[in-house]
Each structure stands twice: as C-alpha cells, then as structure tokens.
Design an enzyme around this catalytic site. Structure first.
Site, short mmCIF file in Angstrom:
data_model
loop_
_atom_site.label_atom_id
_atom_site.label_comp_id
_atom_site.label_asym_id
_atom_site.label_seq_id
_atom_site.Cartn_x
_atom_site.Cartn_y
_atom_site.Cartn_z
CG HIS A 70 -9.09 7.15 9.07
ND1 HIS A 70 -8.94 8.02 9.09
CD2 HIS A 70 -7.97 7.49 8.57
CE1 HIS A 70 -8.34 9.06 9.62
NE2 HIS A 70 -7.13 8.64 8.92
CG HIS A 71 -13.11 2.11 4.22
ND1 HIS A 71 -11.88 2.83 3.20
CD2 HIS A 71 -13.00 0.86 4.16
CE1 HIS A 71 -11.67 2.63 2.40
NE2 HIS A 71 -11.85 0.79 3.17
CE LYS A 100 -3.23 1.79 -7.00
NZ LYS A 100 -1.49 1.99 -6.68
CG ASP A 105 -11.77 -8.51 -1.47
OD1 ASP A 105 -12.39 -7.73 -1.26
OD2 ASP A 105 -12.24 -9.12 -2.67
CE LYS A 112 1.38 6.93 -4.01
NZ LYS A 112 0.99 6.32 -4.18
CG ASN A 239 10.50 -1.78 -8.18
OD1 ASN A 239 11.47 -2.72 -8.59
ND2 ASN A 239 9.15 -1.42 -7.56
CB SER A 368 2.78 -3.20 0.89
OG SER A 368 3.76 -3.33 -0.10
N1 GLU Z 1 3.55 2.99 -4.29
C1 GLU Z 1 2.64 2.03 -4.41
C2 GLU Z 1 1.34 2.14 -5.54
O1 GLU Z 1 1.23 3.28 -5.18
C3 GLU Z 1 2.59 0.37 -3.38
C4 GLU Z 1 2.07 0.83 -2.25
C5 GLU Z 1 1.86 0.10 -1.04
O2 GLU Z 1 2.41 -0.61 -1.42
O3 GLU Z 1 1.37 0.53 0.24
O4 GLU Z 1 0.47 1.32 -4.78
#
Ligand code: GLU
Length: 476
Positions: A70-71, A100, A105, A112, A239, A368
């Site tokens: 939650h940072h 990630k 950034d 998840k 995908n 995203s």
């Molecule tokens: N599921 C993808 C990932 O592992 C995308 C996550 C997202 O777009 O929030 O990076």
C-alpha cells in the site's frame, strides 16, 4: 517431523523464491531490516469461498485477491483464472507487481487476484456468473475501486472478463463518477485504451530489442547487434506470447519454435507466425502445422538451439532439472517467475543474459496506467492536442516550403502533418518507458558492479519503494 516438512515447503515456495531474489539485492543497500521486512510482506490477503449455481449443481468457488503493498494507491494487478491458482502463487504475483510498478515508475502498489477454475472446461455463462460474484465479493470488502485496487487481465482472462467486472461495479456503485477506472484492460468501446491488448508483448519486444542494441552485452554472449536473423523460441501463445512473436517476426527475427501446452512446433528456417495462428484457430492446436515438425514433449522445446528464449506462459518452467540444457544466450522473461532461483544460478554460470520479469513484462501495467489516467480524466488521449499539432505542423511546412522555395510531395506531407492519435501516444509512452527502464537497470548494474539484471532491477525497485515510504513519513 511435521515442523520440518512445513519449513521445507515454505523454503521451496514461489513466494520464498522472490524473497531470495529480494534478499540478494538488499545486500547492495544499507536499509533498516524492519523496513525491508515491511516491503517484502503482503499487506492484505483476502481468501474467499462463494457458492455459484452451475446448471443444477451448487459449486463452491475458491478465489483470492492479494494486496502486496500500500506504499502507493491504488493497488494494481491482474486476475488469473486457472485450476492451479493457490495462495502462494497469488501472493508472489502480487509482490512481483509491486517491484514491477516501481521499476517503470507507475505509481501503484502491487496486487493480484486469482480464481481457481479452468475456464476452458466451463461455459461462458458460468465464467460470467463467477466473475460477477467475485467482483461483488471484492466490493463488499472494499477490495476494488478506482483509488483502492484496480484489477486487470492476466493468465486466463481478457477484455471480456474486465467488462463484466466494470459492469458489476457500476451496477453497485452507480454514483461513482470514476467507476470506469475500477478495472483496466477493458474493450475500447467500454473505456479501454487503444494499445492495451498488445502492450505486454510489445513491451517485451522493446526491452529485448534494446538489449540487442548494446554492443558489449552482445559481444559477451557472442552475438551480433540487432534483431535481424536472431533465432527465437517462444513458449506460450497466449496474449503475451502471440503479440511478442508477431513483433519479433515483423522485425526480421526468426521464430524457430513455438511451444504450447499440447506440444511444440519447430522449423529452423523460421515459422510464419500469422500462418501458425490461423492454423491454431482452424484446428485448435499448433501441432501438425504443415511447415514445421512436431515436438510432442513441449518442455523439450525450451532446450532447442536458439539465440533468445522467451518463456511467456507460467512460472517455474526453467528449473534445476532443465537449466543446464538450455542453449539460449538470452532469456527474456515475458511470464512472471519462469526461472527458479536454482536455475538462475546455473544460467548465470553459463553466462546467459536474463532480462527479468519485473522489468520485461511491465508493458501491460504501464498501458493499464494510461487507461486508468484516461478513465479518471474522462477524455481520450490526444483529443485536446491532435488538431493543434496538425495546425502547427501545417504552419511549419508552409514556412519551410516558402524558405526553401520547394514543395514537399503530398505523401510525405500527409505523414508530417498528422497529429498524435491515442494509439500513437500509448505506443510512444510504452516505448519510452521500456527503453528508459532498461537503461536505469543496466546503468545501476554497471555502476554498482552487480552481476545480473535481476538483482539490479530489485535494487532499483527497493530504492524507489523506500523513497516513497520516506515521503509518506510512515515511520515517525
Ligand atoms: N497481469 C499483468 C501483469 O502481470 C497486467 C497487470 C495490470 O495491467 O494491472 O503485469
């Protein structure tokens, strides 16, 4: 005995493998132990069971949403539909999301989700029912929302599931003016952003292309610079794998093998990716593609001769059993966690360059982020500036033509005049993110004398997260 077994299983868990990578990186930093522990831990784990009536039967569905950090808020990460989903897996994938996002950034904490179902064996109606019920469970516990936690597609899910999630959210929270931003990876017709679908695969392409431009790195593995003629194997044609394969194929690389669940196909002269996809659509399998030979045992495909290996499916596919046999000089981790720590060490000794998941597959969450921004600003990217840019370009061309006393030919003129469309902005934002992320990791690796890109990427991520904890002033 029992205690011993429990400790053994924890040590071998997927989550523990990420902790080991984290700990290696922490040695390069002088950060207080407690803070490191806080960064590693999962902040919230929501495990749920809910009933769904499928046909005449009531089925109890097991599902998860894990918020690792939650940072920064909201938390962000995909939702996976697979029969193999379990708490350890979802926790690990949530942690990877935190690192990630920090590396590229993107101002989110990691999360998840997972539902333990096999979407290939149940009906569309059943998947819709389960998705909608899962969403309302998340709403009940405040585990979803534009500023709280924003899901996205992952293994086994796509645009269709994301639009069900959005629709369910909107029906329960119709007053939320930002409801569109509760989930990303939606179809463009329902608030999605152009370029999201291919984003992870394209990010993988940009990241590997950048490495292949580095003379010293290519020299160290005995390869020429550039992508043209490089032999590539891709495992997983979902995908991510599909788009990555197409981008590499179009850039002049040779896709020598493609591997799927049911087996792999191989042609040392190269496979035509679009023809393979057509064959897959027509027959339901990549096997028996006329211009290739079948490899029944799909795992063997990873061990074939190639320059670049791209695992783009699930975790732990490269492990201590097969690492020694891998012939690739570069491995690009398009999947999350495809290499175990034991395999990592073996590959490092062999001199293989590994581009780590926490950087390489960040293209999905990066785009995203662009979708989330679009949804919160309630305006399509490029809408405000497209015409303005075109008018400016027109003025500029007029001046150039007058000064040079020449007319530019109409085809070139059209290209120069064009203002940015949403897809152009998304692609250039993604390209820039992947290129600058690559160099940040590589520069850090060189300046801190770190042996591999994974550790350097973790160092970069930890530093970023510590920075935001300090800014938050959480520790008085
Ligand atoms: N599921 C993808 C990932 O592992 C995308 C996550 C997202 O777009 O929030 O990076």
């Amino acid at each position: 005995m029992l205690k011993k077994n429990r400790i053994k299983s924890e040590k071998n868990s997927f989550f523990n493998s990420i902790e080991r990578n984290f700990d290696k990186a922490a040695k390069f930093l002088s950060i207080e132990k407690g803070l490191l522990e806080q960064i590693k831990a999962c902040n919230a784990v929501y495990r749920m069971h809910f009933p769904v009536k499928l046909g005449k039967e009531i089925k109890v569905i097991e599902a998860y949403r894990v918020q690792h950090s939650h940072h920064k808020l909201p938390c962000k990460g995909g939702i996976r539909y697979s029969i193999k989903v379990n708490q350890d897996e979802v926790m690990t994938l949530a942690a990877l999301m935190t690192y990630k996002c920090a590396i590229v950034d993107v101002p989110f904490g990691g999360a998840k989700g997972g539902i333990k179902i096999d979407p290939q064996t149940i009906s569309t109606e059943a998947i819709e029912k389960i998705t909608r019920r899962y969403t309302s469970e998340l709403i009940k516990k405040n585990f979803i929302g534009p500023g709280i936690d924003v899901p996205a597609p992952d293994y086994g899910t796509g645009e269709r599931e994301m639009s069900w999630i959005f629709d369910t959210f909107l029906s329960i929270r119709p007053e939320d003016v930002d409801a569109l931003a509760c989930v990303t990876g939606k179809p463009v017709s329902q608030g999605g952003v152009r370029g999201r679908k291919e984003a992870t695969g394209l990010g993988v392409f940009y990241g590997i292309r950048e490495l292949c431009k580095m003379k010293e790195d290519m020299l160290s593995v005995g390869l020429d610079i550039g992508l043209i003629g490089k032999k590539i194997i891709i495992q997983g044609l979902g995908n991510v794998g599909y788009y990555a394969a197409s981008f590499f194929h179009n850039a002049g690389a040779i896709i020598v093998a493609l591997a799927e669940r049911e087996g792999a196909i191989y042609n040392k002269k190269g496979l035509n990716v679009s023809k393979v996809i057509l064959h897959l659509k027509n027959t339901g399998s990549i096997l028996n593609f006329p211009e290739a030979i079948n490899i029944e045992n799909t795992e063997k495909a990873l061990e074939l001769e190639c320059d670049i290996l791209i695992p783009a499916a699930l975790e732990n596919v490269i492990n201590k059993k097969n690492a020694e046999k891998i012939k690739a000089k570069i491995i690009g981790e398009a999947a999350n966690g495809p290499i175990t720590p034991e395999a990592d060490e073996i590959l490092e000794k062999k001199g293989v360059i590994i581009i780590p998941d926490i950087y390489l597959n960040a293209g999905g969450v990066t785009v995203s982020y662009f979708e989330w921004l679009k949804n919160l600003s309630h305006v399509r990217h490029g809408r405000m500036e497209k015409r303005f840019s075109e008018n400016m370009n027109y003025e500029l061309l007029q001046i150039i033509e007058t000064v040079c006393k020449k007319t530019i030919n109409p085809v070139d003129k059209k290209i120069i005049l064009r203002g940015p469309r949403e897809i152009d902005l998304v692609r250039s934002g993604l390209e820039d993110t992947m290129i600058s992320g690559f160099h940040k990791i590589r520069d850090l690796k060189i300046s801190s004398k770190i042996k591999n890109m994974r550790t350097a990427a973790f160092v970069l991520a930890i530093n970023k997260i510590v920075d935001s904890y300090e800014k938050l002033g959480i520790f008085p």
